[in-house]
Enzyme design. Structure first.
Site, PDB file in Angstrom:
ATOM      1  N   ASP A  96      40.123  51.814  37.262  1.00 24.81           N
ATOM      2  CA  ASP A  96      40.199  50.349  37.328  1.00 24.81           C
ATOM      3  C   ASP A  96      41.223  49.877  36.295  1.00 24.81           C
ATOM      4  O   ASP A  96      41.021  50.039  35.088  1.00 24.81           O
ATOM      5  CB  ASP A  96      38.816  49.731  37.037  1.00 24.81           C
ATOM      6  CG  ASP A  96      38.662  48.353  37.656  1.00 24.81           C
ATOM      7  OD1 ASP A  96      37.561  48.053  38.165  1.00 24.81           O
ATOM      8  OD2 ASP A  96      39.650  47.583  37.642  1.00 24.81           O
ATOM      9  N   ASP A 197      42.783  45.011  38.670  1.00 24.32           N
ATOM     10  CA  ASP A 197      41.997  43.816  38.365  1.00 24.32           C
ATOM     11  C   ASP A 197      42.884  42.567  38.332  1.00 24.32           C
ATOM     12  O   ASP A 197      43.875  42.540  37.609  1.00 24.32           O
ATOM     13  CB  ASP A 197      41.370  44.042  36.980  1.00 24.32           C
ATOM     14  CG  ASP A 197      40.307  43.036  36.640  1.00 24.32           C
ATOM     15  OD1 ASP A 197      39.273  43.032  37.320  1.00 24.32           O
ATOM     16  OD2 ASP A 197      40.520  42.255  35.696  1.00 24.32           O
ATOM     17  N   GLU A 239      43.334  43.468  43.427  1.00 24.52           N
ATOM     18  CA  GLU A 239      42.328  42.411  43.601  1.00 24.52           C
ATOM     19  C   GLU A 239      43.065  41.090  43.601  1.00 24.52           C
ATOM     20  O   GLU A 239      43.619  40.678  42.577  1.00 24.52           O
ATOM     21  CB  GLU A 239      41.306  42.441  42.464  1.00 24.52           C
ATOM     22  CG  GLU A 239      40.211  41.400  42.651  1.00 24.52           C
ATOM     23  CD  GLU A 239      39.422  41.106  41.389  1.00 24.52           C
ATOM     24  OE1 GLU A 239      39.948  41.327  40.284  1.00 24.52           O
ATOM     25  OE2 GLU A 239      38.265  40.648  41.496  1.00 24.52           O
ATOM     26  N   HIS A 313      30.963  44.827  42.311  1.00 27.78           N
ATOM     27  CA  HIS A 313      30.161  44.555  41.106  1.00 27.78           C
ATOM     28  C   HIS A 313      30.155  43.070  40.723  1.00 27.78           C
ATOM     29  O   HIS A 313      29.469  42.684  39.775  1.00 27.78           O
ATOM     30  CB  HIS A 313      30.730  45.390  39.951  1.00 27.78           C
ATOM     31  CG  HIS A 313      32.123  44.987  39.628  1.00 27.78           C
ATOM     32  ND1 HIS A 313      33.189  45.205  40.485  1.00 27.78           N
ATOM     33  CD2 HIS A 313      32.623  44.333  38.574  1.00 27.78           C
ATOM     34  CE1 HIS A 313      34.275  44.712  39.960  1.00 27.78           C
ATOM     35  NE2 HIS A 313      33.976  44.157  38.810  1.00 27.78           N
ATOM     36  N   ASP A 314      30.963  42.269  41.441  1.00 29.03           N
ATOM     37  CA  ASP A 314      31.010  40.815  41.185  1.00 29.03           C
ATOM     38  C   ASP A 314      30.239  40.019  42.235  1.00 29.03           C
ATOM     39  O   ASP A 314      30.154  38.787  42.122  1.00 29.03           O
ATOM     40  CB  ASP A 314      32.452  40.293  41.244  1.00 29.03           C
ATOM     41  CG  ASP A 314      33.323  40.799  40.121  1.00 29.03           C
ATOM     42  OD1 ASP A 314      34.545  40.925  40.341  1.00 29.03           O
ATOM     43  OD2 ASP A 314      32.786  41.077  39.025  1.00 29.03           O
TER      44      ASP A 314
HETATM   45  O1  TEU Z   1      37.142  39.633  38.713  1.00 26.59           O
HETATM   46  C1  TEU Z   1      38.024  38.564  38.979  1.00 26.59           C
HETATM   47  C2  TEU Z   1      37.262  37.324  39.090  1.00 26.59           C
HETATM   48  O2  TEU Z   1      37.806  36.257  39.003  1.00 26.59           O
HETATM   49  C3  TEU Z   1      35.790  37.435  39.302  1.00 26.59           C
HETATM   50  O3  TEU Z   1      35.210  37.285  38.020  1.00 26.59           O
HETATM   51  C4  TEU Z   1      35.342  36.376  40.250  1.00 26.59           C
HETATM   52  O4  TEU Z   1      36.176  35.256  40.134  1.00 26.59           O
HETATM   53  C5  TEU Z   1      33.987  35.862  39.886  1.00 26.59           C
HETATM   54  O5  TEU Z   1      33.234  36.916  39.419  1.00 26.59           O
HETATM   55  C6  TEU Z   1      33.403  35.262  41.155  1.00 26.59           C
HETATM   56  O6  TEU Z   1      32.811  36.278  41.905  1.00 26.59           O
HETATM   57  C7  TEU Z   1      37.710  40.705  37.977  1.00 26.59           C
HETATM   58  C8  TEU Z   1      36.604  41.730  37.780  1.00 26.59           C
HETATM   59  O7  TEU Z   1      36.195  42.233  39.050  1.00 26.59           O
HETATM   60  C9  TEU Z   1      35.469  41.042  37.065  1.00 26.59           C
HETATM   61  O8  TEU Z   1      34.336  41.912  36.941  1.00 26.59           O
HETATM   62  C10 TEU Z   1      35.961  40.636  35.693  1.00 26.59           C
HETATM   63  O9  TEU Z   1      34.937  39.885  35.061  1.00 26.59           O
HETATM   64  C11 TEU Z   1      37.224  39.758  35.800  1.00 26.59           C
HETATM   65  O10 TEU Z   1      38.183  40.242  36.730  1.00 26.59           O
HETATM   66  C12 TEU Z   1      37.934  39.755  34.452  1.00 26.59           C
HETATM   67  O11 TEU Z   1      38.424  41.039  34.204  1.00 26.59           O
END
Ligand code: TEU
Length: 539
Positions: A96, A197, A239, A313-314
């Site tokens: 990642d 990311d 992403e 994971h989000d």
């Molecule tokens: O996520 C990008 C991000 O903007 C997400 O946080 C999303 O907007 C939010 O969770 C709504 O679902 C990436 C990673 O996947 C996330 O885990 C990180 O927190 C973020 O970037 C910062 O690195």
């Protein structure tokens, strides 16, 4: 053809996958212990959420050393062992890449904040106050201003995420060179590629409040290709939250030498109120989902490649979000699997999806770990939202839903740890766990395993043209895949109500490829679909 076009990727969130040393936190040795399980599932590669040194302000997405392993996760020797052990099972490791920002404990930022003339100052985005205030109105994704004031130097620094995740300044070629050097360090180790990311943000122009899709973004990615990934046969997936099909082609058209594919999130936004945040809930319209996913299936053509996912994971667990995690738990979990895995593109399975893991609702903010949810809770409380309403949003969309420990068996802490888990284990582990799935040939696990086999055995799944079937009831998602002389029909009843389907020109079909109700034949002259029924047939 590229290896990642026939691949299925499994995402591991290391903190919650398997603990091997009893500290309640998942680790690399734990992942090594579970490689045989992942080999049995049949996946091609593992996307590891960040395992680098981090103070864990954002659970590893705040990196303080890109070339050291997070202490709780183990050592670089463990990482080398994981790459080796995975390779012995023909499984690649996808790292990642979190390079839009670092942790504020990274040595670059420690230096940068020391003084305005420090050689590392321009590695980050520093601006003078304007009328004693923030330089502009940019907001952090994690609530509040995207600017934080630094007393030491009397300037603000930019952070699109937490205050402890300062944004790197990609306009500084020294920053880009540091990133290339780090990527080559990992490529030399034999990793299979990178998930990138929020890569759409690295072209930001803060003074114009431009964040995503900045003017130099693709110059940077083409430079990255020349300097690093272009020399390897690796998978790279960006992403890109704001991507449309036209934007996606800019990243993934092979002629442009940038990335293999992107994660687009248009389908993910369909249950939030237009123009608002993910916390502002609206019911999913199945027709909108059909239109969005069909558009992506056909719009890229040969100028790009789709990623396919419901979970990460989000995101909340799909079986709770849009399925039915009670009466029709297994049926709806399998419906999502069949519907997605027979589409065109590279499918991603998030840990626990293959056994139908569900959301875990909480009754108080003290039970929540995730910084995004906690910050939003306090921000919305302060502007008058009711606690009940805020918790309803967190229970629907909070990221902790995806981060409860992997449910391996019906023993204490679901076999995840012998210690006390860093985040609560979902009590439904007693019935929803890997061991129970492996003991039941009709389980969700074996549905996923079969779908992965179908992709490996049938070119139509990888290369077939996609065609949406529209003259069906609104809640039925039906499409065709066509390749040479073959045609497959995939049907999914996206709801708990029985529904009837009449497509007489398809007639009676006895060649059922896969079904979540053990259907052995399909009569399209008069077909009643069960709740959340899904199947594929050879037309
Ligand atoms: O996520 C990008 C991000 O903007 C997400 O946080 C999303 O907007 C939010 O969770 C709504 O679902 C990436 C990673 O996947 C996330 O885990 C990180 O927190 C973020 O970037 C910062 O690195």
């Amino acid at each position: 053809m590229k290896w990642w076009q026939t691949a299925v990727i499994y995402q591991v969130y290391p903190r919650s996958f398997q603990d091997s040393d009893g500290d309640g936190i998942g680790d690399l040795k734990g992942i090594i212990q579970r490689l045989d399980y992942l080999e049995k599932l049949g996946i091609t590669a593992i996307w590891l959420s960040p395992v680098f040194q981090s103070p864990n302000d954002d659970n590893g997405y705040d990196i303080s050393d890109y070339q050291a392993i997070m202490t709780e996760f183990g050592t670089m020797d463990d990482m080398d062992e994981l790459i080796e052990q995975a390779d012995q099972r023909n499984i690649k490791i996808i790292m990642d890449l979190v390079v839009n920002h670092t942790s504020d404990e990274h040595k670059w930022f420690v230096e940068s904040r020391k003084s305005k003339d420090n050689p590392y100052r321009d590695y980050y985005v520093w601006r003078d106050p304007i009328n004693g205030e923030e330089p502009n109105s940019m907001r952090s994704t994690f609530s509040g201003s995207a600017w934080d004031y630094d007393e030491e130097s009397g300037q603000y620094f930019l952070h699109l995420f937490s205050k402890r995740q300062p944004d790197l300044n990609w306009e500084n070629e020294k920053v880009r060179q540091e990133v290339w050097d780090m990527m080559n360090f990992w490529l030399h180790k034999g990793v299979g590629g990178f998930r990138m990311d929020v890569i759409d943000l690295v072209g930001k122009i803060p003074d114009e409040e431009i964040t995503g899709n900045g003017p130099k973004l693709h110059d940077y990615l083409q430079e990255m290709y020349r300097e690093t990934i272009g020399k390897y046969d690796v998978l790279t997936v960006g992403e890109t939250w704001g991507a449309t099909p036209e934007i996606a082609k800019l990243y993934s058209d092979p002629k442009r030498n940038e990335l293999s594919m992107v994660f687009q999130f248009e389908h993910i936004g369909l249950d939030q109120e237009n123009g608002k945040e993910k916390w502002d809930l609206k019911a999913l319209e199945v027709n909108e989902l059909k239109q969005v996913l069909s558009k992506w299936q056909t719009a890229l053509g040969n100028e790009g490649w789709n990623s396919l996912f419901w979970n990460n994971h989000d995101l909340p667990r799909i079986v709770s979000r849009w399925g039915n995690d009670s009466t029709y738990h297994a049926e709806s979990a399998k419906m999502f699997a069949i519907l997605l895995h027979l589409m065109k593109g590279t499918p991603y399975i998030y840990q626990g999806e293959e056994i139908g893991m569900t959301n875990y609702p909480v009754s108080d903010i003290s039970e929540i770990n995730d910084i995004e949810s906690v910050n939003m809770y306090h921000e919305r409380l302060a502007i008058g939202y009711e606690k009940k309403e805020i918790l309803a949003s967190i229970n629907a969309k909070g990221r902790d839903n995806a981060r409860t420990p992997m449910q391996w068996e019906n023993t204490e802490n679901a076999g995840f740890t012998t210690g006390s888990p860093w985040l609560h284990v979902n009590p439904n582990y007693r019935g929803i766990n890997v061991k129970a799935n492996l003991a039941d040939s009709n389980s969700i696990f074996f549905c996923y395993q079969r779908l992965i086999e179908l992709r490996k055995e049938n070119p139509i799944v990888v290369w077939g043209d996609f065609e949406l079937v529209s003259d069906v009831p609104e809640q039925v998602f039906m499409y065709l895949r066509k390749y040479e002389d073959d045609t497959w029909a995939v049907v999914a009843n996206f709801g708990a109500e029985e529904t009837t389907l009449r497509l007489p020109d398809l007639g009676q079909i006895d060649d059922v490829i896969i079904s979540n109700y053990e259907r052995t034949s399909v009569n399209f002259n008069q077909l009643t679909l069960n709740p959340y029924e899904a199947f594929a047939v050879k037309v």
